[in-house]
Design a protein around this motif. Structure first.
Motif, PDB file in Angstrom:
ATOM      1  N   ARG A  27       0.833  -1.210   0.000  1.00  0.00           N
ATOM      2  CA  ARG A  27       0.000   0.000   0.000  1.00  0.00           C
ATOM      3  C   ARG A  27       0.867   1.259   0.000  1.00  0.00           C
ATOM      4  N   VAL A  28       1.943   1.234   0.768  1.00  0.00           N
ATOM      5  CA  VAL A  28       2.835   2.390   0.834  1.00  0.00           C
ATOM      6  C   VAL A  28       3.398   2.698  -0.548  1.00  0.00           C
ATOM      7  N   ALA A  29       3.790   1.653  -1.260  1.00  0.00           N
ATOM      8  CA  ALA A  29       4.361   1.844  -2.591  1.00  0.00           C
ATOM      9  C   ALA A  29       3.350   2.458  -3.555  1.00  0.00           C
ATOM     10  N   LEU A  30       2.070   2.169  -3.337  1.00  0.00           N
ATOM     11  CA  LEU A  30       1.027   2.674  -4.223  1.00  0.00           C
ATOM     12  C   LEU A  30       0.527   4.056  -3.829  1.00  0.00           C
ATOM     13  N   GLU A  31       0.690   4.416  -2.551  1.00  0.00           N
ATOM     14  CA  GLU A  31       0.151   5.673  -2.046  1.00  0.00           C
ATOM     15  C   GLU A  31       1.298   6.574  -1.604  1.00  0.00           C
ATOM     16  N   ALA A  32       1.853   7.316  -2.523  1.00  0.00           N
ATOM     17  CA  ALA A  32       3.041   8.126  -2.261  1.00  0.00           C
ATOM     18  C   ALA A  32       2.829   9.149  -1.147  1.00  0.00           C
ATOM     19  N   ALA A  33       1.609   9.627  -0.946  1.00  0.00           N
ATOM     20  CA  ALA A  33       1.351  10.647   0.064  1.00  0.00           C
ATOM     21  C   ALA A  33       1.683  10.163   1.473  1.00  0.00           C
ATOM     22  N   MET A  34       1.504   8.893   1.737  1.00  0.00           N
ATOM     23  CA  MET A  34       1.769   8.380   3.078  1.00  0.00           C
ATOM     24  C   MET A  34       3.145   7.729   3.189  1.00  0.00           C
ATOM     25  N   ARG A  35       3.927   7.805   2.168  1.00  0.00           N
ATOM     26  CA  ARG A  35       5.154   7.034   2.041  1.00  0.00           C
ATOM     27  C   ARG A  35       6.152   7.227   3.192  1.00  0.00           C
ATOM     28  N   LYS A  36       6.562   8.452   3.479  1.00  0.00           N
ATOM     29  CA  LYS A  36       7.636   8.678   4.447  1.00  0.00           C
ATOM     30  C   LYS A  36       7.269   8.156   5.837  1.00  0.00           C
ATOM     31  N   ASP A  37       6.136   8.559   6.362  1.00  0.00           N
ATOM     32  CA  ASP A  37       5.727   8.108   7.691  1.00  0.00           C
ATOM     33  C   ASP A  37       5.496   6.602   7.710  1.00  0.00           C
ATOM     34  N   ALA A  38       4.903   6.088   6.658  1.00  0.00           N
ATOM     35  CA  ALA A  38       4.595   4.657   6.605  1.00  0.00           C
ATOM     36  C   ALA A  38       5.863   3.818   6.522  1.00  0.00           C
ATOM     37  N   LEU A  39       6.850   4.289   5.788  1.00  0.00           N
ATOM     38  CA  LEU A  39       8.107   3.548   5.716  1.00  0.00           C
ATOM     39  C   LEU A  39       8.816   3.565   7.062  1.00  0.00           C
ATOM     40  N   GLY A  40       8.746   4.666   7.763  1.00  0.00           N
ATOM     41  CA  GLY A  40       9.319   4.736   9.115  1.00  0.00           C
ATOM     42  C   GLY A  40       8.643   3.756  10.056  1.00  0.00           C
ATOM     43  N   TYR A  41       7.324   3.665   9.966  1.00  0.00           N
ATOM     44  CA  TYR A  41       6.578   2.703  10.774  1.00  0.00           C
ATOM     45  C   TYR A  41       7.013   1.278  10.451  1.00  0.00           C
ATOM     46  N   ALA A  42       7.131   0.967   9.172  1.00  0.00           N
ATOM     47  CA  ALA A  42       7.531  -0.377   8.754  1.00  0.00           C
ATOM     48  C   ALA A  42       8.926  -0.713   9.267  1.00  0.00           C
ATOM     49  N   ALA A  43       9.837   0.240   9.186  1.00  0.00           N
ATOM     50  CA  ALA A  43      11.206  -0.004   9.649  1.00  0.00           C
ATOM     51  C   ALA A  43      11.247  -0.281  11.150  1.00  0.00           C
ATOM     52  N   GLN A  44      10.369   0.352  11.903  1.00  0.00           N
ATOM     53  CA  GLN A  44      10.317   0.102  13.345  1.00  0.00           C
ATOM     54  C   GLN A  44       9.648  -1.235  13.662  1.00  0.00           C
ATOM     55  N   ARG A  45       8.560  -1.527  13.005  1.00  0.00           N
ATOM     56  CA  ARG A  45       7.817  -2.752  13.319  1.00  0.00           C
ATOM     57  C   ARG A  45       8.515  -4.001  12.789  1.00  0.00           C
ATOM     58  N   TRP A  46       9.105  -3.909  11.594  1.00  0.00           N
ATOM     59  CA  TRP A  46       9.772  -5.052  10.965  1.00  0.00           C
ATOM     60  C   TRP A  46      11.181  -4.620  10.554  1.00  0.00           C
ATOM     61  N   PRO A  47      12.119  -4.523  11.499  1.00  0.00           N
ATOM     62  CA  PRO A  47      13.480  -4.069  11.157  1.00  0.00           C
ATOM     63  C   PRO A  47      14.063  -4.902  10.014  1.00  0.00           C
ATOM     64  N   GLY A  48      14.545  -4.227   9.001  1.00  0.00           N
ATOM     65  CA  GLY A  48      15.084  -4.888   7.818  1.00  0.00           C
ATOM     66  C   GLY A  48      14.109  -4.937   6.659  1.00  0.00           C
ATOM     67  N   SER A  49      12.856  -4.606   6.916  1.00  0.00           N
ATOM     68  CA  SER A  49      11.846  -4.730   5.863  1.00  0.00           C
ATOM     69  C   SER A  49      12.081  -3.756   4.712  1.00  0.00           C
ATOM     70  N   LEU A  50      12.680  -2.614   4.991  1.00  0.00           N
ATOM     71  CA  LEU A  50      12.910  -1.662   3.904  1.00  0.00           C
ATOM     72  C   LEU A  50      13.954  -2.190   2.937  1.00  0.00           C
ATOM     73  N   ARG A  51      14.936  -2.904   3.449  1.00  0.00           N
ATOM     74  CA  ARG A  51      15.933  -3.520   2.572  1.00  0.00           C
ATOM     75  C   ARG A  51      15.254  -4.505   1.621  1.00  0.00           C
ATOM     76  N   GLU A  52      14.375  -5.326   2.174  1.00  0.00           N
ATOM     77  CA  GLU A  52      13.647  -6.272   1.329  1.00  0.00           C
ATOM     78  C   GLU A  52      12.783  -5.514   0.322  1.00  0.00           C
ATOM     79  N   HIS A  53      12.065  -4.516   0.792  1.00  0.00           N
ATOM     80  CA  HIS A  53      11.162  -3.746  -0.058  1.00  0.00           C
ATOM     81  C   HIS A  53      11.911  -3.090  -1.218  1.00  0.00           C
ATOM     82  N   GLN A  54      13.131  -2.627  -0.952  1.00  0.00           N
ATOM     83  CA  GLN A  54      13.923  -1.959  -1.984  1.00  0.00           C
ATOM     84  C   GLN A  54      14.556  -2.943  -2.963  1.00  0.00           C
ATOM     85  N   ARG A  55      14.874  -4.150  -2.504  1.00  0.00           N
ATOM     86  CA  ARG A  55      15.681  -5.061  -3.319  1.00  0.00           C
ATOM     87  C   ARG A  55      14.905  -6.186  -3.981  1.00  0.00           C
TER      88      ARG A  55
END
Length: 178
Positions: A27-55
């Motif tokens: 959803r974050v990838a599709l909804e750019a308006a919520m991207r920054k805060d939502a990615l921060g939330y994801a990084a806190q809840r699932w540490p390492g998830s942004l690496r997976e999401h990017q790669r």
């Protein structure tokens, strides 16, 4: 391969957490308006998830979300069943998120002084249940990783799974095995 690790039951609440992660980041990838805060939330809840999401490719990411949703509809089963189906990345990321969170919390906390040996001793005293998810101290020290963080969590997960780090990374990131 470490049968003890692969016989770990991937419980519904952990599968649900992974399904929530994949849905959230899609959803974050599709909804750019919520991207920054939502990615921060994801990084806190699932540490390492942004690496997976990017790669990981978007199609593979959607596939992983479907696997996690499918896992929610089934009875709890061992990691080995996920491996047999080719879906091991789901349970491995779940483990890696938890181990990375433990390492980072310790490092940022008041007791976060010292290296891996101090971290493991602290876990032993504070929470033996959490400590049981990490390899023996001698095996951890033999890895040669001097700091406590995501790299230590990944190396220890590979060790527990009976894999080398390149194989673990290939599975986590959807890359061809070497």
């Amino acid at each position: 391969m470490s049968s003890t690790f692969w016989n770990t039951v991937f419980e519904a609440h952990e599968v649900g957490s992974m399904a929530a992660k994949y849905a959230w980041l899609r959803r974050v990838a599709l909804e750019a308006a919520m991207r920054k805060d939502a990615l921060g939330y994801a990084a806190q809840r699932w540490p390492g998830s942004l690496r997976e999401h990017q790669r990981v490719s978007p199609s593979r990411y959607r596939q992983r979300e479907a696997w996690a949703q499918q896992g929610l509809a089934e009875p709890d089963c061992a990691y080995s069943a996920w491996l047999t189906r080719g879906h091991a990345a789901i349970c491995l990321w779940s483990e890696l998120h938890r181990r990375t969170a433990e390492a980072l919390a310790w490092r940022s906390g008041a007791t976060g002084e010292g290296g891996p040996a101090a971290f493991l001793r602290d876990l032993t005293q504070r929470d033996p249940r959490l400590r049981a998810a990490w390899p023996e101290e001698s095996a951890v020290l033999a890895l040669g990783i001097g700091s406590v963080g995501a790299g230590l969590a990944e190396a220890c997960l590979a060790l527990r799974a009976g894999w080398d780090r390149p194989r673990l990374r290939a599975c986590l990131l959807g890359l061809p095995s070497t």
